[in-house]
Write an enzyme that holds these catalytic residues in place. Structure first.
Site, PDB file in Angstrom:
ATOM      1  N   CYS A   1       0.827  -1.204   0.000  1.00 34.70           N
ATOM      2  CA  CYS A   1       0.000   0.000   0.000  1.00 34.70           C
ATOM      3  C   CYS A   1       0.869   1.265   0.000  1.00 34.70           C
ATOM      4  CB  CYS A   1      -0.952  -0.010   1.189  1.00 34.70           C
ATOM      5  SG  CYS A   1      -0.189   0.452   2.763  1.00 34.70           S
TER       6      CYS A   1
ATOM      7  N   ASP B   1      -7.785  -6.845  66.471  1.00 33.81           N
ATOM      8  CA  ASP B   1      -8.513  -8.105  66.520  1.00 33.81           C
ATOM      9  C   ASP B   1     -10.007  -7.839  66.411  1.00 33.81           C
ATOM     10  OD1 ASP B   1      -6.208  -9.513  66.769  1.00 33.81           O
ATOM     11  OD2 ASP B   1      -6.278  -9.626  68.966  1.00 33.81           O
TER      12      ASP B   1
HETATM   13 ZN   LIG Z   1       0.521  -1.341   3.987  1.00 36.30          ZN
END
Ligand SMILES: [Zn+2]
EC number: 5.4.99.25
Length: 532
Positions: A21, A347
Site C-alpha cells: 500500500c 482483633d
Molecule cells: Zn501497507
C-alpha cells in the site's frame, strides 16, 4: 507536497507492483513527517501513480549520477515480472498503460501484503468512529486517553521480507537500507489515527493517561507465516505462562534478528504474498488505572473483623470493616474490585477509638474518577450513616505514592491502648500503682499461639513506653498503655503461657487476663486531617 523523490521511484514501483500500500511505501522510503500519511487513501494512491507515471527522462535528468543505460534497459522487463507475480495472486493488479492512465481504480481494495490492511481500512474514519462508539458506550469517565494497539506477530515477518526485498533493490543502486531507516508501522498508525481519535472523542491523547483504550488485531489467514521460524530458532519459542501461543511479537522479533538472510529467503517469499482479507479486530477494550482513597476509621464493635473472616470457606461473621467502607466506594466509583490496606490491624474483639486508624483503598478499574471535595464529604457521610459499627473521617483521594507514608517507619510509631484487666487475687489500689512508674519497659514476645498458624515462630523485642492504671474493684482495673507499634497487648497482659516476658501477671505476681481492649490512638500522621 508529495514526499517521494526520484531516488525512491524504483523502490516505490517495486513495492506497489508487488501489492504494497502507498503508506507502507512511504514507510520503506523513510518518509518521517506526518502529513503525507494523513492524506485520504484514494488521493494517496492516485498521487503515487502520477508520480510513477511521470516521464522517465524527466526523472532521470534529476538523478545526479544516472545509472548506466544497460541497467535501465532492463527495467521494463523487471516490472513485467513483478506484475506477473501479482496476476497469479489474482488481486493487486496494477497496470500502467502507455497513455499514462491507470486501470487501478480498485487498487484501494487490494489488501496490502505488508500491513494487512492496518494502514488502509483501519486508518479510515469509519473504523475510528466504530472504536470511539465502543469507548463512549463503555461508560468510563476520562479527560484524556492512551491508545494501545497490538498487531498480529506475523506482520513483523512480512515487514522483514519486504525489507529484504527493498534492501536488495537499493543495493542495485549502491544504496543501503537499515531496519531503523524504515518508519515503524506503529508510528505511522499513530500519526494517522491519533488526531482522528482525539477529534472524535474531544480529548487529547496522552501517554500518561490512566485511561487506556486497547485495540487488538489478528489475521487468521496468515497465522502460519511465523511457524517456519520455530524450526530455525527453537530457543526463541519456549512456551510461557499466560501466553496462548509461543509466537509472541517479542519471540518473532528475536528470531528475525537471529535468522540469516539467505535462510529467510529460502523459507518465506520476498515479496510476501498478497492476502485475501484485511486484519480482524479481536477486541476493543477500555480500562482505567486504579485510583486511591484514604482516610481513618473508628471501629465501635467487639464483633467485627477488619477483613472478611472466613475459615475453611465458611464465613464466620457477616461483615467487616473493609466491606462496610469499600462497598460504598465500589458503587460510587463504579469500580471492578478493591484492595484494602491499613496501618496495622485490630482483633475482631478490639475497638479502635480516638482519631482512628489510617487506611487506604485501591479501586481497580474505576469508571468514575472525578469528584469534588464536597462529593467526597457526602460519600463519607453516607458510609457513616449506614452503620453504627464504624465511622470514617478524613476521607480523601490520594496518589499511589502517598500510600507509602502509611507503611513508612511503622515500627518506630507508637500506639496507645486501653485495657480492662482481671486478676485472680484480690487487689488494692496500692497493688497496681507501681505500674505507673515503669518507663520504657523492654519485653520479649515469642510469636503468640493465636497467630502461630500464619506467622513464623520468632522472638521480638518491644517497648512499653508508659502505663497508667485506674482501679475498678478487687478483681478489675483499667490500664492505659503507650507502646511501640507491633506490640502484642493481650499477650503482655496474660503472658501467653510464659511466651511474653515480663508480663502484667508476672510483674504483679498474679494471674491476669484481659477482658476488653481498645486502641486509643495510632500515631501515624497520614492521611492529612481534614476540616469538617
Ligand atoms: Zn501497507
Amino acid at each position: 507536497m508529495f514526499p517521494l523523490t526520484v531516488e525512491n521511484k524504483r523502490v516505490a514501483q517495486l513495492l506497489l507492483s508487488t501489492g504494497t500500500c502507498p503508506r507502507c511505501i512511504f514507510r520503506f522510503c523513510g518518509v518521517d513527517f506526518h502529513a503525507p500519511y494523513k492524506l485520504p487513501y484514494k488521493e494517496l494512491l492516485s498521487e503515487l501513480q502520477k508520480f510513477l507515471e511521470a516521464e522517465e527522462d524527466e526523472l532521470v535528468s534529476e538523478v545526479p549520477n544516472p545509472p548506466p543505460k544497460k541497467i535501465r534497459l532492463q527495467e521494463p522487463e523487471d516490472w513485467t515480472d513483478g506484475m506477473d507475480s501479482l496476476s497469479q495472486n489474482g488481486e493487486g493488479k496494477l497496470s500502467v498503460t502507455e497513455d499514462g492512465s491507470s486501470s487501478s481504480k480498485n487498487s484501494n481494495l487490494n489488501v496490502c501484503n505488508v500491513c494487512l490492511g492496518i494502514l488502509q481500512d483501519f486508518c479510515e474514519k469509519e473504523f475510528i468512529k466504530k472504536v470511539c462508539q465502543k469507548v463512549e458506550a463503555s461508560g468510563f469517565e476520562f479527560t484524556n486517553l492512551v491508545l494501545s494497539v497490538s498487531f498480529p506477530p506475523q506482520l513483523s515477518v512480512r515487514e522483514h521480507a519486504a525489507w529484504l526485498l527493498v534492501k536488495q533493490e537499493m543495493g542495485k543502486q549502491s544504496l543501503s537500507l537499515g531496519r531503523n531507516d524504515i518508519v515503524q508501522l506503529k508510528e505511522a498508525y499513530k500519526w494517522i489515527t491519533h488526531p482522528l481519535f482525539s477529534e472524535e472523542l474531544g480529548v487529547p491523547i496522552d501517554g500518561k493517561s490512566l485511561f487506556e483504550v486497547s485495540v487488538v488485531f489478528a489475521h487468521p489467514e496468515t497465522v502460519e507465516d511465523c511457524h517456519f521460524l520455530r524450526a530455525i530458532c527453537p530457543e526463541c519459542f519456549k512456551p510461557a505462562k499466560n501466553k496462548q501461543s509461543v509466537f509472541t511479537r517479542m519471540a518473532v522479533m528475536k528470531a528475525l534478528n537471529k535468522i540469516k538472510e539467505e535462510d529467510f529467503r529460502k523459507q518465506f517469499p520476498c515479496p510476501p504474498d498478497s492476502p485475501k482479507a484485511v486484519c480482524t479486530v479481536l477486541e476493543i477494550e477500555c480500562a482505567h488505572g486504579a485510583v486511591f482513597v484514604a482516610g481513618r476509621y473508628n471501629k465501635y464493635s467487639r464483633n467485627l473483623p477488619q477483613t472478611p473472616w472466613i475459615i475453611d470457606g465458611e464465613r464466620k461473621l457477616e461483615s467487616s470493616v473493609e466491606e462496610l467502607i469499600s462497598d460504598h466506594l465500589l458503587k460510587v466509583f463504579k469500580a471492578e474490585s478493591f484492595n484494602f490496606s491499613s496501618s496495622g490491624r485490630e482483633d475482631v474483639d478490639v475497638r479502635t477509638l480516638g482519631n482512628g486508624r489510617p487506611f487506604a483503598i485501591e479501586l481497580v478499574n474505576p469508571h468514575r474518577v472525578h469528584f469534588t471535595s464536597q462529593e467526597i464529604k457526602e460519600l463519607q457521610q453516607k458510609i457513616n450513616n449506614s452503620s453504627n459499627k464504624i465511622q470514617v473521617r478524613d476521607l480523601q483521594l490520594v496518589t499511589r505514592e502517598a500510600i507509602g507514608h502509611m507503611k513508612e517507619g511503622e515500627e518506630g510509631k507508637t500506639k496507645t491502648y486501653s485495657a480492662l484487666i482481671w486478676t485472680n487475687k484480690a487487689i488494692q489500689r496500692k497493688d497496681i500503682e507501681f505500674l505507673d512508674d515503669i518507663k520504657d519497659l523492654k519485653i520479649d514476645q515469642k510469636t503468640p499461639l493465636r497467630v502461630l498458624h500464619r506467622r513464623p515462630l520468632a522472638v521480638r523485642t518491644r517497648i512499653i513506653h508508659s502505663m497508667e492504671t485506674c482501679y475498678v474493684d478487687e478483681h478489675h482495673f483499667r490500664l492505659s498503655l503507650k507502646t511501640q507499634a507491633g506490640t502484642y497487648i493481650k499477650e503482655f497482659v496474660h503472658g501467653d503461657f510464659g511466651r511474653t516476658k515480663p508480663n502484667i501477671g508476672s510483674l504483679m505476681e498474679v494471674t491476669a487476663d484481659i477482658l476488653e481492649l481498645d486502641v486509643e490512638s495510632v500515631d501515624v500522621d497520614w492521611p492529612p486531617a481534614l476540616d469538617d
